[in-house]
Scaffold this motif. Structure first.
Motif, mmCIF file in Angstrom:
data_model
loop_
_atom_site.group_PDB
_atom_site.id
_atom_site.type_symbol
_atom_site.label_atom_id
_atom_site.label_comp_id
_atom_site.label_asym_id
_atom_site.label_seq_id
_atom_site.Cartn_x
_atom_site.Cartn_y
_atom_site.Cartn_z
ATOM 1 N N ALA A 10 42.946 46.485 31.992
ATOM 2 C CA ALA A 10 42.962 45.042 31.750
ATOM 3 C C ALA A 10 44.061 44.363 32.566
ATOM 4 O O ALA A 10 43.843 43.317 33.182
ATOM 5 C CB ALA A 10 43.155 44.758 30.264
ATOM 6 N N ILE A 11 45.231 44.986 32.587
ATOM 7 C CA ILE A 11 46.327 44.397 33.364
ATOM 8 C C ILE A 11 45.933 44.339 34.833
ATOM 9 O O ILE A 11 46.107 43.323 35.510
ATOM 10 C CB ILE A 11 47.629 45.213 33.190
ATOM 11 N N ALA A 12 45.373 45.448 35.324
ATOM 12 C CA ALA A 12 44.999 45.500 36.736
ATOM 13 C C ALA A 12 43.948 44.432 37.040
ATOM 14 O O ALA A 12 44.023 43.726 38.054
ATOM 15 C CB ALA A 12 44.477 46.891 37.101
ATOM 16 N N GLY A 13 42.978 44.297 36.148
ATOM 17 C CA GLY A 13 41.917 43.315 36.381
ATOM 18 C C GLY A 13 42.487 41.904 36.386
ATOM 19 O O GLY A 13 42.168 41.092 37.256
ATOM 20 N N HIS A 14 43.338 41.642 35.449
ATOM 21 C CA HIS A 14 43.925 40.319 35.359
ATOM 22 C C HIS A 14 44.780 40.017 36.590
ATOM 23 O O HIS A 14 44.672 38.955 37.195
ATOM 24 C CB HIS A 14 44.784 40.252 34.092
ATOM 25 N N TRP A 15 45.565 40.960 36.958
ATOM 26 C CA TRP A 15 46.451 40.781 38.115
ATOM 27 C C TRP A 15 45.630 40.543 39.381
ATOM 28 O O TRP A 15 45.941 39.682 40.199
ATOM 29 C CB TRP A 15 47.331 42.025 38.238
ATOM 30 N N THR A 16 44.539 41.303 39.534
ATOM 31 C CA THR A 16 43.691 41.125 40.713
ATOM 32 C C THR A 16 43.182 39.693 40.784
ATOM 33 O O THR A 16 43.166 39.085 41.849
ATOM 34 C CB THR A 16 42.473 42.067 40.635
ATOM 35 N N ARG A 17 42.801 39.160 39.639
ATOM 36 C CA ARG A 17 42.254 37.806 39.677
ATOM 37 C C ARG A 17 43.329 36.767 39.945
ATOM 38 O O ARG A 17 43.073 35.759 40.586
ATOM 39 C CB ARG A 17 41.471 37.520 38.401
ATOM 40 N N VAL A 18 44.533 37.032 39.481
ATOM 41 C CA VAL A 18 45.625 36.120 39.835
ATOM 42 C C VAL A 18 45.827 36.144 41.358
ATOM 43 O O VAL A 18 45.974 35.104 42.002
ATOM 44 C CB VAL A 18 46.926 36.517 39.100
ATOM 45 N N LEU B 233 38.976 50.018 42.851
ATOM 46 C CA LEU B 233 38.639 49.521 41.512
ATOM 47 C C LEU B 233 37.377 48.668 41.515
ATOM 48 O O LEU B 233 37.026 48.051 40.515
ATOM 49 C CB LEU B 233 39.808 48.691 40.944
ATOM 50 N N GLY B 234 36.744 48.583 42.656
ATOM 51 C CA GLY B 234 35.497 47.831 42.725
ATOM 52 C C GLY B 234 35.687 46.331 42.621
ATOM 53 O O GLY B 234 34.748 45.613 42.291
ATOM 54 N N ALA B 235 36.908 45.845 42.889
ATOM 55 C CA ALA B 235 37.124 44.396 42.859
ATOM 56 C C ALA B 235 36.459 43.773 44.079
ATOM 57 O O ALA B 235 36.083 44.471 45.025
ATOM 58 C CB ALA B 235 38.613 44.086 42.868
ATOM 59 N N SER B 236 36.291 42.455 44.049
ATOM 60 C CA SER B 236 35.767 41.793 45.240
ATOM 61 C C SER B 236 36.849 40.860 45.768
ATOM 62 O O SER B 236 37.661 40.329 45.015
ATOM 63 C CB SER B 236 34.509 40.998 44.905
#
Ligand SMILES: O=C(O)CCC(=O)C(=O)O
Ligand SMILES: [Fe+3]
Length: 705
Positions: free
Chosen positions: A254-262, A369-372
């Motif tokens: 969750a932290i990683a996902g949130h940070w990526t979006r920031v 992490l499969g982010a875009s």
């Protein structure tokens, strides 16, 4: 004076912009103009104040030393010892932000005053100003009404109602030109434009303060935007986006996902700052461009060390730029021994390093992490981009060359000989036409050749009329008649003896002439094929021209579906997506109106106009970079050969070869009336009703507003 027009009492914590806006709209709907104005203004003020608080608190808490943190882990601390450090730092920062927000906005202020996404979009579109202008108007405050109207219109240049309202304001005696001021656009745009204007007039000394202000202010704006990425609104948006995509997993996911979006949000900021209000595309490479201009200006006035500072800063974005490297060498030679204090600007260095650090993390998240992540910057070093992505980018670019930056005008060497050979002259190039790939060429036809082609069009129309196929109304306007003739149809009519074969022959010949010129000029390294050739005449219908408001041909782009509201252009059916270059070869000028014009993608702002005349070719790339239309033809008949070229051999015009075959064979195959059998294809915009809906009204020249 209504209460809201008084300056807000200093220090009073603002109310939530959402609530103020809703109350303002209710007052407006009830016709309570003064309260409506007060509430709408207060909503705007509150939103701005919230943004400031978030930015200031963000900066304040980021700068706070980690006093309350435990000492760094010693050498004997075990694996995972970073965890409490990181999380404690996060807790401390959250506390600082909460306290700071409470100091400025009262307890829980920053969170309580959150702006919902619908209202946020409304503010971004400057909608409050649309209500404000009407309310001010009702209160007879014309100066403020005009300012609010202008502020709205700047961000909504395709808004037809507002365009009409603006025209009304302009006619009112109580409104002065100075009334049309923009209450929202950050001043760095004006500074940027003023700086460029001075540079254009070779006034480097005068340009400098403006360029410097523009750069500093745009950097400040980037900071402000970035601060918003950490706000509660951004999290709300995430939550909306995530719906349906499943949960985040555990704490660290969750932290990683949130940070990526920031980080994604922060990276978008440069593009936001580089996008003028009302436009959909940013000024490309906004910061490097400004540095390059600053460098030029300093060099011109002889500020050696500042020129050097700026060129060094530019090199942080593009370390391999030859011109910049050459300039740098020159300065170093001029300065003699190296000066220790001389380096890139600190603000830019900080910006680039930070941005690169973020990109590194984002690309890591993409890979693992499969982010875009859609990198907005063309300057990101290739080494930062994961191998797999790099390949994909390359492929995309090869597959879809039209998605690139509009190509720059090519050096003239390729085609000069061709033009001279054929007695053709270049009348206006892309720069003179305010675009990227456009040109006006003269002398493609002799007056006699224009005569032959005009006669062909006339004979074909008469043949059509004889066979019961009457010249029909234009698909674009009820005030004009429209006749179209394809090469194949011309050849068939010639075989049937209905038109002279000389005309049909010339039509083929001339289309090839245009093709070879267009290729030589725009695409010397890649063959162009004709994909469609159409001889089109538009005639004013007499007695229907008074107070005509529409266009002969609404604004459109030739290979994509233009949406003037967003300035986007969808390269998909029903557009003729394979068209790469367009050509309009004019045959006459004895009519009224009917000039061709180019606009910006908003379909409103005219950037160039061309008056048709015999033998004049207007050639341009067929995409979003060249939206165009035709002013109403209010008297007479306007004839032009319209041609479209393609790089795709599979879309080569079959009919062209068939026509050539037909014209080679024995003439006059009587007894068959081809005219009635084959009405020929429709002109393009017939199949694009959306374009007519949105762009069917006459555009206005920006300078007139
Ligand atoms: O006739 C002209 O000048 C323009 C026509 C046009 O833009 C088109 O047919 O796509
Ligand atoms: Fe067109």
């Amino acid at each position: 004076e209504p209460p809201g027009l008084a300056p807000p009492s200093p220090g009073a914590p603002p109310q939530a912009p959402d609530l103020l806006y809703a109350d303002g709209l209710r007052a407006y709907a009830a016709g309570a103009w003064a309260p409506a104005v007060a509430l709408l203004r207060e909503a705007l003020r509150s939103r701005a104040a919230l943004g400031r608080v978030r930015r200031d608190c963000g900066a304040h808490c980021a700068a706070e030393p980690g006093v309350s943190l435990p000492a760094a882990p010693g050498p004997d601390s075990g694996p995972g010892a970073w965890e409490p450090l990181l999380l404690r730092a996060a807790l401390r920062r959250a506390e600082c932000l909460t306290q700071c927000g409470a100091r400025r906005l009262g307890p829980g202020g920053a969170a309580r005053l959150r702006v919902g996404s619908a209202v946020r979009d409304a503010f971004r579109r400057r909608e409050p100003y649309n209500y404000l202008q009407r309310a001010y108007y009702q209160l007879k405050k014309l100066d403020l009404a005009a300012a609010a109207a202008h502020t709205f219109f700047v961000a909504n240049p395709a808004h037809l109602q507002m365009r009409e309202d603006m025209a009304k304001y302009r006619r009112m005696s109580g409104v002065r030109p100075q009334s049309f001021r923009d209450l929202e656009t950050p001043p760095y745009w004006a500074a940027f434009d003023t700086g460029l204007e001075h540079l254009g007039r070779q006034e480097a000394g005068l340009a400098l303060p403006w360029l410097e202000e523009a750069l500093q202010e745009s950097l400040a704006q980037v900071e402000s935007c970035r601060a918003g990425c950490e706000g509660p609104e951004e999290q709300e948006r995430e939550a909306e986006e995530e719906e349906g995509t499943g949960s985040q997993g555990g704490l660290y996911e969750a932290i990683a996902g949130h940070w990526t979006r920031v980080l994604q949000c922060r990276q978008r900021c440069v593009g936001d700052v580089a996008t003028r209000p009302g436009r959909s595309l940013p000024v490309p490479d906004f910061l490097p461009t400004q540095l390059r201009r600053l460098h030029e200006a300093h060099a011109q006035v002889g500020n050696l060390s500042q020129a050097m500072e700026n060129v060094l800063s530019f090199l942080l974005f593009y370390p391999e730029d030859e011109a910049a490297k050459t300039a740098l060498d020159r300065y170093q030679a001029q300065l003699g021994e190296p000066r220790p204090g001389l380096g890139p600007r600190e603000d830019i260095q900080r910006f680039v390093l930070r941005s690169l650090g973020e990109k590194r993390q984002l690309y890591y998240a993409v890979e693992h992490l499969g982010a875009s992540f859609k990198d907005p910057d063309p300057w990101t070093p290739a080494a930062f981009i994961p191998e797999a992505l790099r390949e994909k980018l390359r492929e995309d670019q090869e597959k879809r060359p039209w998605d690139d930056e509009p190509p720059q005008p090519k050096p003239l060497t390729h085609w000069k000989d061709v033009l001279l050979m054929e007695g053709v002259t270049l009348t206006q190039d892309a720069r003179q036409l305010n675009g990227s790939e456009r040109a006006v060429l003269d002398g493609l036809l002799t007056p006699a050749e224009c005569g032959v082609l005009l006669q062909l069009a006339k004979d074909a129309a008469e043949a059509g009329a004889r066979s019961g196929y009457r010249g029909r109304r234009s698909p674009h306007t009820p005030h004009e008649r429209f006749e179209g003739l394809t090469v194949l149809k011309a050849a068939q009519l010639a075989r049937a003896g209905a038109v002279g074969s000389q005309g049909a022959q010339l039509l083929l010949e001339v289309s090839e002439r245009v093709r070879s010129l267009t290729q030589a000029y725009f695409s010397p390294d890649r063959p162009l094929h004709l994909s469609f050739t159409h001889l089109v005449c538009r005639s004013a219908i007499e007695g229907e021209q008074a107070q005509r408001m529409d266009l002969s041909h609404p604004v459109h782009a030739d290979n994509c579906v233009l949406d003037p509201d967003t300035g986007e252009c969808w390269r998909e059916p029903p557009a003729y997506t394979y068209r790469d270059y367009s050509g309009l070869l004019y045959l006459n000028d004895d009519f009224q109106g009917g000039d061709l014009f180019f606009t910006e993608p908003n379909a409103l702002t005219v950037t160039a106009q061309v008056r048709p005349r015999c033998g004049r070719l207007v050639a341009f790339s067929s995409g979003v970079e060249n939206p165009h239309g035709v002013w109403a033809v209010t008297r007479g008949r306007r004839c032009a050969l319209a041609l479209w070229h393609t790089w795709a051999p599979e879309h080569r015009e079959q009919e062209w070869m068939e026509a050539k075959e037909l014209l080679r064979g024995p003439e006059k195959d009587e007894g068959e009336d081809v005219a009635s059998r084959d009405p020929g294809p429709e002109p393009p915009s017939r199949r694009l009703p959306r374009l007519q809906d949105k762009a069917g009204k006459p555009p206005r020249i920006r300078e007139e507003l």
